[in-house]
Design a protein around this motif. Structure first.
Motif, mmCIF file in Angstrom:
data_model
loop_
_atom_site.group_PDB
_atom_site.id
_atom_site.type_symbol
_atom_site.label_atom_id
_atom_site.label_comp_id
_atom_site.label_asym_id
_atom_site.label_seq_id
_atom_site.Cartn_x
_atom_site.Cartn_y
_atom_site.Cartn_z
ATOM 1 N N HIS A 91 14.163 6.610 0.656
ATOM 2 C CA HIS A 91 12.737 6.863 0.386
ATOM 3 C C HIS A 91 12.159 7.956 1.271
ATOM 4 O O HIS A 91 11.404 8.816 0.791
ATOM 5 N N PHE A 92 12.495 7.922 2.563
ATOM 6 C CA PHE A 92 11.874 8.852 3.512
ATOM 7 C C PHE A 92 12.809 9.973 3.970
ATOM 8 O O PHE A 92 12.368 10.881 4.678
ATOM 9 N N GLY A 93 14.081 9.880 3.573
ATOM 10 C CA GLY A 93 15.103 10.765 4.130
ATOM 11 C C GLY A 93 14.814 12.246 4.059
ATOM 12 O O GLY A 93 15.145 12.997 4.987
ATOM 13 N N GLU A 94 14.205 12.718 2.967
ATOM 14 C CA GLU A 94 13.983 14.151 2.804
ATOM 15 C C GLU A 94 12.691 14.647 3.452
ATOM 16 O O GLU A 94 12.421 15.857 3.450
ATOM 17 N N LEU A 95 11.885 13.737 3.982
ATOM 18 C CA LEU A 95 10.675 14.166 4.693
ATOM 19 C C LEU A 95 11.057 14.806 6.021
ATOM 20 O O LEU A 95 12.037 14.415 6.654
ATOM 21 N N ARG A 96 10.294 15.782 6.431
ATOM 22 C CA ARG A 96 10.532 16.391 7.740
ATOM 23 C C ARG A 96 10.083 15.421 8.831
ATOM 24 O O ARG A 96 9.071 14.731 8.692
ATOM 25 N N ILE A 97 10.845 15.377 9.910
ATOM 26 C CA ILE A 97 10.527 14.463 11.010
ATOM 27 C C ILE A 97 9.121 14.719 11.527
ATOM 28 O O ILE A 97 8.386 13.785 11.887
ATOM 29 N N ALA A 98 8.714 15.985 11.549
ATOM 30 C CA ALA A 98 7.389 16.350 12.063
ATOM 31 C C ALA A 98 6.262 15.684 11.285
ATOM 32 O O ALA A 98 5.166 15.483 11.828
ATOM 33 N N GLN A 99 6.523 15.315 10.019
ATOM 34 C CA GLN A 99 5.472 14.676 9.219
ATOM 35 C C GLN A 99 5.097 13.303 9.764
ATOM 36 O O GLN A 99 3.999 12.814 9.513
ATOM 37 N N PRO A 103 -0.113 10.592 12.031
ATOM 38 C CA PRO A 103 -0.343 9.201 11.608
ATOM 39 C C PRO A 103 -1.320 9.060 10.448
ATOM 40 O O PRO A 103 -1.097 8.246 9.545
ATOM 41 N N GLU A 104 -2.400 9.853 10.466
ATOM 42 C CA GLU A 104 -3.413 9.708 9.412
ATOM 43 C C GLU A 104 -2.868 10.087 8.043
ATOM 44 O O GLU A 104 -3.364 9.617 7.012
ATOM 45 N N LYS A 105 -1.814 10.902 8.009
ATOM 46 C CA LYS A 105 -1.199 11.321 6.739
ATOM 47 C C LYS A 105 -0.039 10.414 6.329
ATOM 48 O O LYS A 105 0.139 10.108 5.150
ATOM 49 N N ILE A 106 0.771 10.000 7.316
ATOM 50 C CA ILE A 106 1.994 9.273 6.992
ATOM 51 C C ILE A 106 1.766 7.765 6.833
ATOM 52 O O ILE A 106 2.506 7.096 6.096
ATOM 53 N N ARG A 111 2.473 2.502 4.077
ATOM 54 C CA ARG A 111 1.882 1.296 3.468
ATOM 55 C C ARG A 111 2.280 1.162 2.004
ATOM 56 O O ARG A 111 2.585 0.060 1.535
ATOM 57 N N ARG A 112 2.252 2.273 1.261
ATOM 58 C CA ARG A 112 2.622 2.210 -0.165
ATOM 59 C C ARG A 112 4.071 1.765 -0.320
ATOM 60 O O ARG A 112 4.392 0.964 -1.217
ATOM 61 N N TRP A 113 4.943 2.272 0.542
ATOM 62 C CA TRP A 113 6.358 1.864 0.483
ATOM 63 C C TRP A 113 6.480 0.382 0.817
ATOM 64 O O TRP A 113 7.158 -0.366 0.096
ATOM 65 N N ASP A 119 4.260 -9.035 -2.807
ATOM 66 C CA ASP A 119 4.305 -10.393 -3.361
ATOM 67 C C ASP A 119 5.075 -11.344 -2.451
ATOM 68 O O ASP A 119 4.928 -12.569 -2.557
ATOM 69 N N THR A 120 5.915 -10.797 -1.599
ATOM 70 C CA THR A 120 6.659 -11.598 -0.620
ATOM 71 C C THR A 120 6.361 -11.015 0.767
ATOM 72 O O THR A 120 7.119 -10.180 1.273
ATOM 73 N N PRO A 121 5.227 -11.418 1.365
ATOM 74 C CA PRO A 121 4.751 -10.799 2.608
ATOM 75 C C PRO A 121 5.766 -10.743 3.740
ATOM 76 O O PRO A 121 5.818 -9.767 4.482
ATOM 77 N N ARG A 122 6.588 -11.784 3.880
ATOM 78 C CA ARG A 122 7.570 -11.764 4.974
ATOM 79 C C ARG A 122 8.591 -10.652 4.766
ATOM 80 O O ARG A 122 8.998 -9.983 5.732
ATOM 81 N N THR A 123 8.994 -10.453 3.514
ATOM 82 C CA THR A 123 9.935 -9.374 3.212
ATOM 83 C C THR A 123 9.292 -8.021 3.506
ATOM 84 O O THR A 123 9.927 -7.124 4.081
ATOM 85 N N ALA A 124 8.032 -7.869 3.102
ATOM 86 C CA ALA A 124 7.317 -6.615 3.349
ATOM 87 C C ALA A 124 7.226 -6.329 4.841
ATOM 88 O O ALA A 124 7.435 -5.184 5.284
ATOM 89 N N ASP A 125 6.941 -7.355 5.629
ATOM 90 C CA ASP A 125 6.836 -7.166 7.070
ATOM 91 C C ASP A 125 8.200 -6.890 7.698
ATOM 92 O O ASP A 125 8.302 -6.159 8.690
#
Length: 337
Positions: A91-99, A103-106, A111-113, A119-125
């Protein structure tokens, strides 16, 4: 089955099964050894390693997999984390590390990821926990300044006010941790301060009768006033004065939250406690029991820890033995007499 020797392949035995990895700390290989799927996954891993862009987040994930911290995880934990690390890389692999330094952008992206599993909060956390550890690794590498996962609230609402570290838990982790981590554990379990306040409390905050400092959670509008009872004085006497702050790293410098968090997680791993549901801030519950045995009233404990009296009472009922509670009451009666 045809046996083919592929250079660098590492095998790990766990619970009667054999798992193959492209190299030590590398990605897990798919399929049965010698099968076309197995060879294809090996070639894919080697090619990916050869062409890895060190400015992309995939590099951080791969580097973490090769780190000593990752290798120290229990086999069962590493098996679970490996799946999440693959998802994170996809999901995040191709993003540049600098991104990740914005924090306000990433954070909305994170959160969306994470919310895929809302639906399964423990899994999400759990997903957020693994990503946060990878980002902490990026901080350790000096690739980003801070961890953008910090400040993202967990979905699973778990009241941890009744969870404490017992004396045996404390003795166990202190057998293998550094003196600096042991000092932090002792101070936290006797003051009930949150980590953010604990690492900034200075010797100048220690008065003749109490430790007094403003709390970060209240945006420094409220003060914590922690009386210097006997056991707390003993803890302070054991800690060497190496800086303006009471707690310091092995370099004799004040801790940062990320630096301490990484070192404390390593201490739990070294002690074989990585799978225990014990957080550093659960030492606040331990402090509540110590304060009670030191003759603090429920109200005094609640005011010191900034908790509701009801939460304090739950801890005392659950963790303070009947004999200890009776002895504490006898001491109060004798004092009145």
């Amino acid at each position: 089955m045809v046996r083919i020797n592929l250079k660098g392949v590492a095998t790990v035995r766990s619970k009667g099964r054999v798992y193959c990895y492209a190299w030590r700390g590398g990605p897990r290989l798919r399929g049965e050894p010698g099968s076309p799927e197995f060879i294809a996954s090996y070639n894919e891993a080697v090619e990916q390693r050869r062409t890895l862009d060190k400015n992309r987040f995939r590099f951080v994930v791969t580097d973490y997999k090769a780190s000593r911290d990752y290798k120290k995880l229990a086999d069962s934990t590493r098996d679970q984390w490996s799946k999440w690390l693959d998802r994170i890389a996809d999901h995040f692999g191709e993003l540049r590390i600098a991104q990740f330094d914005r924090p306000e952008k990433i954070r909305p992206v994170i959160r969306r990821w994470r919310n895929q599993w809302a639906d399964t909060p423990r899994t999400a956390d759990y997903a957020l926990q693994v990503l946060s550890r990878v980002l902490a690794h990026a901080v350790e590498l000096g690739r980003i300044v801070g961890n953008p996962c910090e400040g993202i609230k967990h979905l699973y609402n778990n009241d941890r006010s009744e969870i404490i570290w017992t004396d045996s838990d404390l003795a166990h982790i202190k057998r293998s941790c550094s003196a600096e981590i042991a000092n932090a554990i002792d101070l936290a379990s006797h003051t009930g301060l949150r980590l953010g306040d604990l690492i900034r409390v200075a010797w100048s905050h220690v008065g003749d009768e109490a430790i007094v400092l403003t709390t970060g959670k209240s945006r420094h509008r409220c003060e914590a006033i922690i009386p210097l009872y006997g056991a707390l004085r003993d803890v302070l006497a054991r800690i060497p004065k190496r800086a303006t702050t009471i707690l310091t790293s092995s370099r004799n410098r004040p801790w940062t939250a990320d630096g301490f968090g990484s070192s404390f997680n390593k201490a739990k791993i070294d002690a074989g406690m990585s799978e225990r549901d014990l957080h550093f801030n659960d030492l606040r519950g331990t402090a509540a029991t110590k304060l009670y045995i030191a003759d603090f009233s429920m109200r005094e404990i609640a005011e010191t820890l900034a908790w509701e009296e009801e939460s304090v009472e739950k801890i005392i009922r659950r963790y303070v033995g009947r004999s200890a509670a009776i002895k504490a009451r006898i001491k109060k009666l004798q004092a009145k007499e």
